[in-house]
Write a protein that holds these residues in place. Structure first.
Motif, PDB file in Angstrom:
ATOM      1  N   THR A  76       0.851  -1.182   0.000  1.00  0.00           N
ATOM      2  CA  THR A  76       0.000   0.000   0.000  1.00  0.00           C
ATOM      3  C   THR A  76       0.894   1.241   0.000  1.00  0.00           C
ATOM      4  OG1 THR A  76      -0.139   0.163   2.413  1.00  0.00           O
ATOM      5  CG2 THR A  76      -1.762  -1.228   1.306  1.00  0.00           C
ATOM      6  N   LYS A  93      -3.224   7.723  -3.088  1.00  0.00           N
ATOM      7  CA  LYS A  93      -3.296   6.505  -2.294  1.00  0.00           C
ATOM      8  C   LYS A  93      -3.498   5.294  -3.192  1.00  0.00           C
ATOM      9  CE  LYS A  93      -5.816   7.027   1.519  1.00  0.00           C
ATOM     10  NZ  LYS A  93      -4.830   7.273   2.583  1.00  0.00           N
ATOM     11  N   GLY A  95      -4.480   1.491  -2.207  1.00  0.00           N
ATOM     12  CA  GLY A  95      -4.793   0.455  -1.237  1.00  0.00           C
ATOM     13  C   GLY A  95      -4.467   0.811   0.198  1.00  0.00           C
ATOM     14  N   ALA A  96      -4.165   2.060   0.463  1.00  0.00           N
ATOM     15  CA  ALA A  96      -3.730   2.453   1.798  1.00  0.00           C
ATOM     16  C   ALA A  96      -4.905   2.590   2.756  1.00  0.00           C
ATOM     17  CB  ALA A  96      -2.956   3.773   1.724  1.00  0.00           C
ATOM     18  N   PRO A 116      -3.863  -2.205  -3.791  1.00  0.00           N
ATOM     19  CA  PRO A 116      -2.455  -1.962  -3.462  1.00  0.00           C
ATOM     20  C   PRO A 116      -1.577  -2.029  -4.708  1.00  0.00           C
ATOM     21  CG  PRO A 116      -3.431  -3.564  -1.963  1.00  0.00           C
ATOM     22  CD  PRO A 116      -4.415  -3.370  -3.069  1.00  0.00           C
TER      23      PRO A 116
END
Length: 204
Positions: A76, A93, A95-96, A116
């Motif tokens: 991520t 971002k 998959g964070a 991610p």
């Protein structure tokens, strides 16, 4: 001249244009492979940022590199670019975990929807922009922070914990929050729980 500080899975870069980049990577899973993947992402991000690729293109290139390589450890990526002159912020971002933005009026949660890095070559990151006002704070975490809370609405609880902390020194605020999280772990810290980044930009 760009100055950079790189420590494991967290990184901060500031450039001559007044932009500050802060990034956090979290390799999925635990142990040596996850840590190595996180460190590799931060090294690549630093290289791309220093050569002028920008935050969005840097994240896309990192995703392509990991996906093309067939790496079985997705990572991520959480990045914020803040212009210290204009106050404009951009979150990128992949998959964070959710990002929390705190100010004197409360806490806003920005939730990601992307995969991610390393899962699909054509995956696109989540990108959002906003103006960062005076005494606003941005909290970025690995998913272990919210997962440590024994509640159904983990993010809601985390937002409440952040909101209850008085605004002031960012390090003191972050340490106070982690003390609250550690209470629910009985002092037993998981390896990915305490990776967090915070940023405050008081603007005129």
């Amino acid at each position: 001249e760009i100055s950079a500080c790189l420590v494991g899975s967290e990184m901060c870069i500031r450039d001559r244009s007044g932009n500050t980049y802060m990034a956090l990577a979290d390799g999925m899973g635990t142990g040596t492979l996850a840590n190595a993947a996180s460190s590799s992402v931060m090294e690549l991000f630093e290289q791309f940022a220093q050569t002028g690729f920008g935050d969005v293109n840097a994240v896309r290139l990192i995703n392509l590199a990991f996906a093309s390589h067939g790496d079985d450890t997705p990572v991520t990526i959480d990045c914020v670019r803040a212009n210290l002159v204009s106050g404009v912020c951009r979150l990128v971002k992949m998959g964070a975990a959710s990002t929390f933005i705190k100010n004197t009026d409360g806490v806003r949660i920005i939730k990601p929807s992307s995969l991610p890095a390393g899962v699909l070559e054509d995956a696109r990151p989540d990108v959002s922009e906003f103006n960062l006002g005076e005494w606003q704070y941005i909290y970025m975490f690995s998913d272990g922070v919210a997962d440590a809370l024994p509640f159904y609405d983990k993010e809601g609880r985390l937002a409440g914990m952040i909101d209850a902390i008085p605004c002031g020194n960012p390090q003191i605020m972050a340490d106070s929050l982690m003390e609250d999280v550690m209470f629910y772990l009985d002092g037993n810290c998981k390896d990915d729980t305490v990776s967090y980044t915070h940023l405050t930009l008081p603007t005129n």
